[in-house]
Design a protein around this motif. Structure first.
Motif, PDB file in Angstrom:
ATOM      1  N   TRP A 174       0.891  -1.379   0.041  1.00 18.77           N
ATOM      2  CA  TRP A 174      -0.095   0.091  -0.091  1.00 18.77           C
ATOM      3  C   TRP A 174       0.856   1.177   0.050  1.00 18.77           C
ATOM      4  N   VAL A 212       1.775   1.726  -3.355  1.00 15.84           N
ATOM      5  CA  VAL A 212       0.719   2.471  -4.277  1.00 15.84           C
ATOM      6  C   VAL A 212       0.756   3.878  -3.977  1.00 15.84           C
ATOM      7  N   SER A 222      -1.370   2.869 -10.276  1.00  9.64           N
ATOM      8  CA  SER A 222      -1.657   2.681  -8.753  1.00  9.64           C
ATOM      9  C   SER A 222      -3.208   2.023  -8.642  1.00  9.64           C
ATOM     10  N   ALA A 229      -2.347  -1.794  -9.117  1.00  9.40           N
ATOM     11  CA  ALA A 229      -1.645  -2.368  -8.071  1.00  9.40           C
ATOM     12  C   ALA A 229      -2.739  -2.411  -6.739  1.00  9.40           C
ATOM     13  N   ALA A 230      -3.726  -1.312  -6.811  1.00  6.97           N
ATOM     14  CA  ALA A 230      -4.792  -1.661  -5.715  1.00  6.97           C
ATOM     15  C   ALA A 230      -5.658  -2.497  -5.828  1.00  6.97           C
TER      16      ALA A 230
END
Length: 158
Positions: A62, A65, A145, A148-149
């Motif tokens: 996280w 991100v 992002s 990736a989330a």
């Protein structure tokens, strides 16, 4: 683990591509362009650490991100400077102001250490495509992002 390795590679690819564009196409970066690169290196290091440290994968993932989003935030600010919505506070982006009693020596001392491109002059990589390099970075950061989330939410971050 695979998702974190992919994130590390994709994060490192952005500043590497930007650097390559300088050599291949002769694109000169401005100070804000250079600022956009650092968060990607941070994201790559965090994602690599997340891949190697299973117990810390979730928080490190996280954070990676967020680092990618930080580059996107700088890119968004850069777009505003390019469009003339606001000035850049960075000294390397400022034009020299003559007058006000400033001598030539004062003006020379105020120059940046290395010549740089003005931050309000957009660089377009693809002719005819109205997206500056900063705008392309913003789109890349948002896409990376977001992806990736999704990886993190689907369990890659566990």
């Amino acid at each position: 683990m695979i998702g974190m390795l992919l994130l590390a590679l994709a994060a490192a690819a952005a500043p590497l591509f930007a650097r390559a564009s300088e050599g291949i196409w002769g694109i000169a970066p401005c100070e804000l362009c250079l600022w956009q690169r650092a968060p990607y290196w941070v994201a790559a290091a965090l994602a690599l650490a997340a891949a190697l440290l299973p117990r810390a994968r979730r928080p490190l993932g996280w954070l990676a991100v967020l680092a990618v989003l930080a580059s996107g935030a700088i890119a968004g600010f850069h777009i505003g400077v390019e469009q003339g919505w606001w000035p850049s506070p960075l000294p390397g982006c400022q034009a020299l102001q003559a007058g006000g009693g400033a001598s030539v020596d004062d003006l020379l001392r105020s120059l940046a250490a290395a010549p740089s491109k003005p931050c309000d002059a957009p660089t377009y990589l693809v002719p005819g495509l109205p997206l500056s390099m900063a705008a392309m970075n913003l789109l890349y950061a948002l896409g990376l992002s977001g992806l990736a989330a999704i990886w993190m939410r689907r369990g890659e971050g566990r």
